[in-house]
Motif scaffolding. Structure first.
Motif, PDB file in Angstrom:
ATOM      1  N   ILE B  39       0.881  -1.421  -0.116  1.00  0.00           N
ATOM      2  CA  ILE B  39      -0.068  -0.032   0.059  1.00  0.00           C
ATOM      3  C   ILE B  39       1.015   1.396   0.090  1.00  0.00           C
ATOM      4  CG2 ILE B  39      -1.919   1.302   1.365  1.00  0.00           C
ATOM      5  CD1 ILE B  39      -1.700  -2.012   2.577  1.00  0.00           C
ATOM      6  N   LEU B  40       0.745   2.189  -0.980  1.00  0.00           N
ATOM      7  CA  LEU B  40       1.480   3.318  -0.967  1.00  0.00           C
ATOM      8  C   LEU B  40       0.447   4.565  -0.631  1.00  0.00           C
ATOM      9  CD1 LEU B  40       3.032   2.891  -4.474  1.00  0.00           C
ATOM     10  CD2 LEU B  40       3.988   2.140  -2.379  1.00  0.00           C
ATOM     11  N   ALA B  41       0.931   5.022   0.252  1.00  0.00           N
ATOM     12  CA  ALA B  41       0.022   6.158   0.914  1.00  0.00           C
ATOM     13  C   ALA B  41       0.856   7.472   1.258  1.00  0.00           C
ATOM     14  CB  ALA B  41      -0.612   5.861   2.351  1.00  0.00           C
ATOM     15  N   THR B  42       0.117   8.646   1.481  1.00  0.00           N
ATOM     16  CA  THR B  42       0.873   9.925   1.670  1.00  0.00           C
ATOM     17  C   THR B  42       0.167  10.283   2.999  1.00  0.00           C
ATOM     18  OG1 THR B  42      -0.812  10.956  -0.047  1.00  0.00           O
ATOM     19  CG2 THR B  42       1.499  10.904  -0.772  1.00  0.00           C
ATOM     20  N   ASP B  43      -0.887   9.899   3.223  1.00  0.00           N
ATOM     21  CA  ASP B  43      -1.511  10.163   4.744  1.00  0.00           C
ATOM     22  C   ASP B  43      -0.565   9.818   5.782  1.00  0.00           C
ATOM     23  OD1 ASP B  43      -3.219  10.531   6.697  1.00  0.00           O
ATOM     24  OD2 ASP B  43      -4.476   9.021   6.320  1.00  0.00           O
ATOM     25  N   PRO B  44      -0.011  10.620   6.679  1.00  0.00           N
ATOM     26  CA  PRO B  44       0.777  10.292   7.910  1.00  0.00           C
ATOM     27  C   PRO B  44       0.137   9.494   8.697  1.00  0.00           C
ATOM     28  CG  PRO B  44       0.834  12.724   7.369  1.00  0.00           C
ATOM     29  CD  PRO B  44      -0.426  12.193   6.379  1.00  0.00           C
ATOM     30  N   GLY B  45      -1.321   9.583   8.791  1.00  0.00           N
ATOM     31  CA  GLY B  45      -2.082   8.865   9.808  1.00  0.00           C
ATOM     32  C   GLY B  45      -2.172   7.295   9.290  1.00  0.00           C
ATOM     33  N   SER B  46      -1.870   7.198   8.177  1.00  0.00           N
ATOM     34  CA  SER B  46      -1.843   5.766   7.571  1.00  0.00           C
ATOM     35  C   SER B  46      -0.944   4.874   8.406  1.00  0.00           C
ATOM     36  CB  SER B  46      -1.783   5.657   6.258  1.00  0.00           C
ATOM     37  OG  SER B  46      -0.419   5.705   5.986  1.00  0.00           O
ATOM     38  N   MET B  47       0.091   5.329   9.146  1.00  0.00           N
ATOM     39  CA  MET B  47       0.877   4.609   9.726  1.00  0.00           C
ATOM     40  C   MET B  47       0.120   3.842  11.103  1.00  0.00           C
ATOM     41  SD  MET B  47       3.811   4.356   8.419  1.00  0.00           S
ATOM     42  CE  MET B  47       5.210   4.134   9.481  1.00  0.00           C
ATOM     43  N   SER B  48      -0.340   4.801  11.865  1.00  0.00           N
ATOM     44  CA  SER B  48      -1.214   4.370  12.950  1.00  0.00           C
ATOM     45  C   SER B  48      -2.440   3.400  12.581  1.00  0.00           C
ATOM     46  CB  SER B  48      -1.565   5.467  13.708  1.00  0.00           C
ATOM     47  OG  SER B  48      -2.229   5.210  14.843  1.00  0.00           O
ATOM     48  N   ASP B  49      -3.023   4.273  11.727  1.00  0.00           N
ATOM     49  CA  ASP B  49      -4.436   3.485  11.275  1.00  0.00           C
ATOM     50  C   ASP B  49      -4.244   2.086  10.684  1.00  0.00           C
ATOM     51  OD1 ASP B  49      -5.725   5.765  11.963  1.00  0.00           O
ATOM     52  OD2 ASP B  49      -6.339   6.300  10.257  1.00  0.00           O
ATOM     53  N   LEU B  50      -3.406   1.975   9.733  1.00  0.00           N
ATOM     54  CA  LEU B  50      -3.281   0.601   9.150  1.00  0.00           C
ATOM     55  C   LEU B  50      -2.844  -0.250  10.089  1.00  0.00           C
ATOM     56  CD1 LEU B  50      -2.275   1.349   5.516  1.00  0.00           C
ATOM     57  CD2 LEU B  50      -4.157  -0.173   6.156  1.00  0.00           C
ATOM     58  N   GLY B  51      -1.924   0.121  10.940  1.00  0.00           N
ATOM     59  CA  GLY B  51      -1.342  -0.757  12.083  1.00  0.00           C
ATOM     60  C   GLY B  51      -2.257  -1.418  13.015  1.00  0.00           C
ATOM     61  N   GLY B  52      -3.097  -0.115  13.257  1.00  0.00           N
ATOM     62  CA  GLY B  52      -4.203  -0.751  14.253  1.00  0.00           C
ATOM     63  C   GLY B  52      -5.182  -1.504  13.485  1.00  0.00           C
ATOM     64  N   TRP B  53      -5.581  -1.287  12.296  1.00  0.00           N
ATOM     65  CA  TRP B  53      -6.556  -2.017  11.477  1.00  0.00           C
ATOM     66  C   TRP B  53      -6.203  -3.578  11.425  1.00  0.00           C
ATOM     67  CZ3 TRP B  53      -5.417  -4.356   6.863  1.00  0.00           C
ATOM     68  CH2 TRP B  53      -6.561  -5.186   5.925  1.00  0.00           C
ATOM     69  N   ALA B  54      -4.735  -3.795  11.313  1.00  0.00           N
ATOM     70  CA  ALA B  54      -4.132  -5.161  10.907  1.00  0.00           C
ATOM     71  C   ALA B  54      -4.026  -5.734  12.211  1.00  0.00           C
ATOM     72  CB  ALA B  54      -2.570  -5.012  10.326  1.00  0.00           C
ATOM     73  N   GLU B  66       7.187   1.417   6.258  1.00  0.00           N
ATOM     74  CA  GLU B  66       8.308   2.074   5.555  1.00  0.00           C
ATOM     75  C   GLU B  66       7.945   3.466   5.459  1.00  0.00           C
ATOM     76  OE1 GLU B  66      10.037   0.435   2.227  1.00  0.00           O
ATOM     77  OE2 GLU B  66      10.282  -1.350   3.239  1.00  0.00           O
ATOM     78  N   GLU B  67       8.531   4.425   6.309  1.00  0.00           N
ATOM     79  CA  GLU B  67       8.521   5.978   6.349  1.00  0.00           C
ATOM     80  C   GLU B  67       9.628   6.425   5.275  1.00  0.00           C
ATOM     81  OE1 GLU B  67       7.683   7.713   9.894  1.00  0.00           O
ATOM     82  OE2 GLU B  67       7.726   9.691   9.095  1.00  0.00           O
ATOM     83  N   GLY B  68       8.967   6.836   3.879  1.00  0.00           N
ATOM     84  CA  GLY B  68      10.071   7.414   3.009  1.00  0.00           C
ATOM     85  C   GLY B  68       9.891   8.998   3.052  1.00  0.00           C
ATOM     86  N   ASP B  69      10.120   9.638   1.888  1.00  0.00           N
ATOM     87  CA  ASP B  69      10.107  11.103   1.945  1.00  0.00           C
ATOM     88  C   ASP B  69       8.777  11.304   1.536  1.00  0.00           C
ATOM     89  OD1 ASP B  69      12.527  11.715   2.847  1.00  0.00           O
ATOM     90  OD2 ASP B  69      13.455  11.522   0.922  1.00  0.00           O
ATOM     91  N   ASP B  70       7.713  11.754   2.113  1.00  0.00           N
ATOM     92  CA  ASP B  70       6.521  12.064   2.026  1.00  0.00           C
ATOM     93  C   ASP B  70       5.564  10.770   1.455  1.00  0.00           C
ATOM     94  OD1 ASP B  70       6.544  14.750   2.513  1.00  0.00           O
ATOM     95  OD2 ASP B  70       7.428  15.136   0.784  1.00  0.00           O
ATOM     96  N   ILE B  71       6.116   9.563   1.676  1.00  0.00           N
ATOM     97  CA  ILE B  71       5.393   8.500   1.289  1.00  0.00           C
ATOM     98  C   ILE B  71       5.430   7.370   2.444  1.00  0.00           C
ATOM     99  CG2 ILE B  71       7.352   7.529  -0.166  1.00  0.00           C
ATOM    100  CD1 ILE B  71       4.853   6.724  -1.922  1.00  0.00           C
ATOM    101  N   TYR B  72       4.496   6.769   2.662  1.00  0.00           N
ATOM    102  CA  TYR B  72       4.309   5.805   3.744  1.00  0.00           C
ATOM    103  C   TYR B  72       4.134   4.227   2.879  1.00  0.00           C
ATOM    104  CZ  TYR B  72       4.195   9.789   6.350  1.00  0.00           C
ATOM    105  OH  TYR B  72       4.255  11.161   7.021  1.00  0.00           O
ATOM    106  N   THR B  73       4.741   3.381   2.789  1.00  0.00           N
ATOM    107  CA  THR B  73       4.558   2.139   2.358  1.00  0.00           C
ATOM    108  C   THR B  73       4.306   0.959   3.519  1.00  0.00           C
ATOM    109  OG1 THR B  73       6.324   2.716   0.931  1.00  0.00           O
ATOM    110  CG2 THR B  73       5.489   0.702   0.580  1.00  0.00           C
ATOM    111  N   HIS B  74       3.320   0.294   3.145  1.00  0.00           N
ATOM    112  CA  HIS B  74       2.646  -0.708   4.035  1.00  0.00           C
ATOM    113  C   HIS B  74       2.727  -1.978   3.211  1.00  0.00           C
ATOM    114  CE1 HIS B  74       1.229   2.908   6.452  1.00  0.00           C
ATOM    115  NE2 HIS B  74       1.056   3.253   5.244  1.00  0.00           N
ATOM    116  N   TYR B  75       3.048  -2.802   4.013  1.00  0.00           N
ATOM    117  CA  TYR B  75       2.817  -4.291   3.586  1.00  0.00           C
ATOM    118  C   TYR B  75       2.100  -5.191   4.173  1.00  0.00           C
ATOM    119  CZ  TYR B  75       7.053  -2.748   1.020  1.00  0.00           C
ATOM    120  OH  TYR B  75       7.837  -2.117   0.295  1.00  0.00           O
TER     121      TYR B  75
END
Lengths: 190, 80
Positions: B39-54, B66-75
């Protein structure tokens, strides 16, 4: 010796097999009581129909559906406008009565100000790529959220059952909402 | 960095709460057990949200974030 008086004849003690059977019985009862297979339920009552207040029930409903919850949103009074296909696209943000708004109430009360603040909010929503109300409703419906339109309010507002989005349940009342809330793990009034 | 065999990529860049989680769920539902969604996201909230969801949702496992430059990648792997 004191142990002599505490006689526990062997035949009175349960056997290992009996204990194992008892444990299995209790585990079955526990599994039935916790019923892991049944999805959790969430019940939301949506009563407000302003642009800002239309978001929380829809965001929570779609997110809970993503968590696997069976979600019901019961829309009553102004909350009904969220499900009204035409009116949901024209939800307004009130400029008056909200001390967080950048305009004083005396100015906010001027006719037409609600339109200004609504436009402002709509532009912010667009700039921020926040989903629109229509998008959230469609997504929620796709995810299996059940939207219910309170029949009494439909009649009170003189709406027609065909005014609502396809998939919205009509012909339901407070008793249905209570039943949903009684069965739900999470209940919210918005 | 551990590499996963990515089955599918979901691009939710530019989208905000609740869409990253909601669309992840919709995409995971279409995968088979064992397959991995990136999942490629730019929403910083996706770090906590996707973690909590999973964490809370059965049948999925968060492999990495993974937190990159303005991009958050989730597996996320579908486990069942």
């Amino acid at each position: 010796m004191s142990t002599d008086t505490q006689s526990t004849p062997d035949e009175a003690a349960p056997s290992r097999a009996e204990l194992a059977a008892r444990i299995e019985e209790l585990e079955d009862a526990l599994a039935e009581a916790t019923d892991d297979d049944a999805p959790s339920k969430m019940s939301i009552i949506a009563t407000k129909g302003t642009l800002d207040m239309a978001y929380p029930p829809l965001i929570l409903a779609s997110t809970a559906a993503a968590f696997g919850y069976d979600v019901t949103v019961f829309h009553t009074f102004w909350g009904l406008d969220i499900l009204h296909e035409e009116r949901s696209k024209e939800l307004k943000l009130s400029s008056i009565g909200n001390p967080n708004m950048p305009v004083p109430n005396a100015v906010a009360a001027i006719p037409g100000m609600d339109r200004v603040t609504t436009k402002m909010m709509e532009r912010k929503i667009e700039d921020n790529d926040t989903a629109t109300i229509a998008e959230l409703i469609e997504t929620s419906l796709e995810m299996g959220v059940e939207f219910q339109a309170c029949q009494m309010t439909i009649d009170l507002m003189d709406y027609d059952e065909n005014d609502f989005y396809d998939g919205v349940t009509t012909g339901v009342g407070a008793a249905t909402a209570i039943q949903d809330m009684a069965e739900a793990d999470i209940q919210l009034l918005v | 960095m551990t590499e996963y065999e990515i089955t599918e990529t979901l691009d939710v860049q530019g989208e905000n709460c609740p869409m990253p989680v909601v669309k992840t769920k919709q995409n995971i539902d279409r995968l088979e057990a064992g397959e991995v969604l990136e999942i490629l996201a730019t929403d910083p909230g996706s770090m906590s949200d996707l973690g909590g969801w999973a964490d809370t949702t059965d049948g999925v496992e968060l492999l990495d974030q993974e937190e990159g430059d303005d991009i958050y990648t989730h597996y996320v792997r579908k486990t069942e």
